[in-house]
Design a protein around this motif. Structure first.
Motif, mmCIF file in Angstrom:
data_model
loop_
_atom_site.group_PDB
_atom_site.id
_atom_site.type_symbol
_atom_site.label_atom_id
_atom_site.label_comp_id
_atom_site.label_asym_id
_atom_site.label_seq_id
_atom_site.Cartn_x
_atom_site.Cartn_y
_atom_site.Cartn_z
ATOM 1 N N SER A 239 0.830 -1.206 0.000
ATOM 2 C CA SER A 239 0.000 0.000 0.000
ATOM 3 C C SER A 239 0.868 1.262 0.000
ATOM 4 O O SER A 239 0.488 2.279 -0.576
ATOM 5 C CB SER A 239 -0.938 0.012 1.207
ATOM 6 O OG SER A 239 -1.874 -1.035 1.079
ATOM 7 N N ASP B 293 -5.702 -1.793 -5.075
ATOM 8 C CA ASP B 293 -5.004 -2.290 -3.887
ATOM 9 C C ASP B 293 -5.901 -3.279 -3.138
ATOM 10 O O ASP B 293 -6.799 -2.876 -2.419
ATOM 11 C CB ASP B 293 -4.629 -1.103 -2.981
ATOM 12 C CG ASP B 293 -3.727 -1.517 -1.822
ATOM 13 O OD1 ASP B 293 -3.400 -2.718 -1.721
ATOM 14 O OD2 ASP B 293 -3.364 -0.642 -1.017
ATOM 15 N N GLU B 294 -5.663 -4.552 -3.344
ATOM 16 C CA GLU B 294 -6.468 -5.624 -2.756
ATOM 17 C C GLU B 294 -7.968 -5.353 -2.952
ATOM 18 O O GLU B 294 -8.737 -5.339 -1.981
ATOM 19 C CB GLU B 294 -6.132 -5.767 -1.264
ATOM 20 C CG GLU B 294 -4.617 -5.904 -1.036
ATOM 21 C CD GLU B 294 -4.254 -6.852 0.081
ATOM 22 O OE1 GLU B 294 -4.963 -7.868 0.236
ATOM 23 O OE2 GLU B 294 -3.258 -6.598 0.759
HETATM 24 MG MG MG Z 1 -2.042 -2.823 2.108
#
Ligand code: MG
Ligand code: ADP
Length: 281
Positions: free
Chosen positions: A55, A181-182
Motif C-alpha cells: 500500500s 489495492d487488494e
Molecule cells: Mg495494504
C-alpha cells in the motif's frame, strides 16, 4: 483511447522510510530501492504478505505519499514535480481502487453523485451529458439496469456492488492506469472473482494499464501477465506470470506458493475466475 497513446509508468529506485510505530525502534524502510515499469496496457501484479509495503507503493504511485528517495515518472515527467494542471491531469490518469469499498464511499452521497463527480471535476462535462455517461459507466461495471442504482446510497448496496461503484467512479476519470489495492480481499469469497473478472475486462476493453495489488499469489494469475513479488519492502522476484508460478526463483516466492492449497498450482492454465463464483453482484 488506445494503449499506444499511454506513457509508461516508471517506479525508479523508490524508498520510503517511516518512523517506527514501535516506540524506541527508530525508523525503517516500508519499501526499499523498488524499481519497475508498467508499460502501456500491461497488467502487472504486485504480490506480498501483509506489511510488505504494497500500500505504501500504491500511495506513492498515486501521489498520496512522497518517496523518501527515488521517483515516479509518467512518460518523461517526474510526478513529484507536477503542479497545477499537470498534477490534476495525473490525478485523473492514475486512479486508485481501494481495498475497503465501505470506507471509500461517502455514506451520504448517491451513486449518481459519486460517479458523476470525476466527470465534472476532471472532464468538465456538462450535467446534461453526464447523466448518460453515468448510466453507461454503471452498465460497464455490471450495475444494470443503471436506473435502479442511480439514486441508491452506499448502505443500500452489497459489498460487491459498492466496489463496482468505486470502479465506475475510477473509470469516470478516463484513467490510463488503475491501481487496485487488494480490491477484492474484503469482499465475500463468492463476490471476489466477479470483481477481478471486471478489472481484467476493463483493462482489455479500455486499453488501460492495471497494477493489481494482492497478498494472494493465486489471484494474480487471473488478472495479470507479470508478477512482482515484494518481501519486507524489497522486490525479490519479477517475471512473466506463468514463469513465476511454475518456476519461482526466489525462496520467498516458493514459500508463498507452497502456502497455497491449490490443485492447479503447477498446471498450465488458470481456471477462469468466473467458474469459482457467481456473477459477483
Ligand atoms: Mg495494504
Ligand atoms: N504512515 C505510516 N507510518 C509508519 N509506519 C507505516 C505507515 N504506513 C505504513 N507503515 C508501515 O509500513 C509497513 C508497510 O505497510 P503497508 O505498505 O501498508 O504494507 P501492505 O500494504 O503490504 O500490508 C508496515 O510495517 C506498516 O505498519
Amino acid at each position: 483511447m488506445t494503449a499506444s497513446s499511454v506513457p509508461p509508468l516508471t517506479v525508479d529506485h523508490v524508498t520510503k522510510t517511516y518512523a517506527s510505530r514501535v516506540r524506541g525502534r527508530g525508523s525503517f524502510h516500508a519499501c526499499e530501492d523498488v524499481s519497475f515499469e508498467i508499460t502501456p496496457g500491461a497488467a502487472v501484479s504486485l504480490v506480498g504478505a501483509s506489511g510488505s509495503g504494497k500500500s505504501t507503493l500504491a500511495k506513492i504511485i498515486t501521489g498520496v505519499e512522497h518517496p523518501s528517495s527515488g521517483s515516479i515518472r509518467f512518460g518523461d515527467v517526474g510526478v513529484g514535480k507536477l503542479r497545477g494542471k499537470a498534477l490534476r491531469s495525473y490525478r485523473s490518469d492514475v486512479q486508485m481502487v481501494f481495498q475497503d469499498p465501505y470506507g471509500a464511499l461517502n455514506p451520504l452521497h448517491t451513486v449518481e453523485y459519486m460517479v458523476g463527480r470525476p466527470l465534472q471535476n476532471f472532464l468538465k462535462m456538462p450535467a446534461a451529458r453526464a447523466r448518460d455517461r453515468i448510466t453507461e459507466l454503471l452498465e460497464t461495471v455490471g450495475l444494470a439496469p443503471a436506473g435502479q442504482f442511480l439514486g441508491k446510497l452506499p448502505h443500500q448496496l452489497s459489498g460487491g456492488q459498492r466496489q463496482r461503484v468505486v470502479i465506475a467512479r475510477a473509470l469516470a476519470a478516463d484513467p490510463k492506469l488503475i491501481v487496485a489495492d487488494e480490491p477484492a480481499s474484503m469482499l465475500d469469497v463468492s463476490l471476489r472473482a466477479g470483481v477481478l473478472d471486471l478489472l481484467v475486462k476493463l483493462r482489455v476493453d479500455h486499453g488501460l494499464s492495471l497494477l493489481y495489488i494482492t497478498h494472494d499469489l493465486l489471484s494474480a494469475r487471473v488478472v495479470t501477465d507479470e508478477i512482482l513479488v515484494l518481501h519486507e519492502g524489497k522486490l525479490v522476484e519479477r517475471g512473466n506470470t506463468k514463469r513465476v508460478l511454475q518456476n519461482p526463483q526466489d525462496a520467498y516466492t516458493v514459500q508463498l506458493l507452497d502456502a497455497i492449497p491449490n490443485p492447479f498450482a503447477a498446471g498450465d492454465a488458470a481456471p477462469p475466475a468466473s467458474t469459482a463464483a457467481d456473477d459477483g453482484r
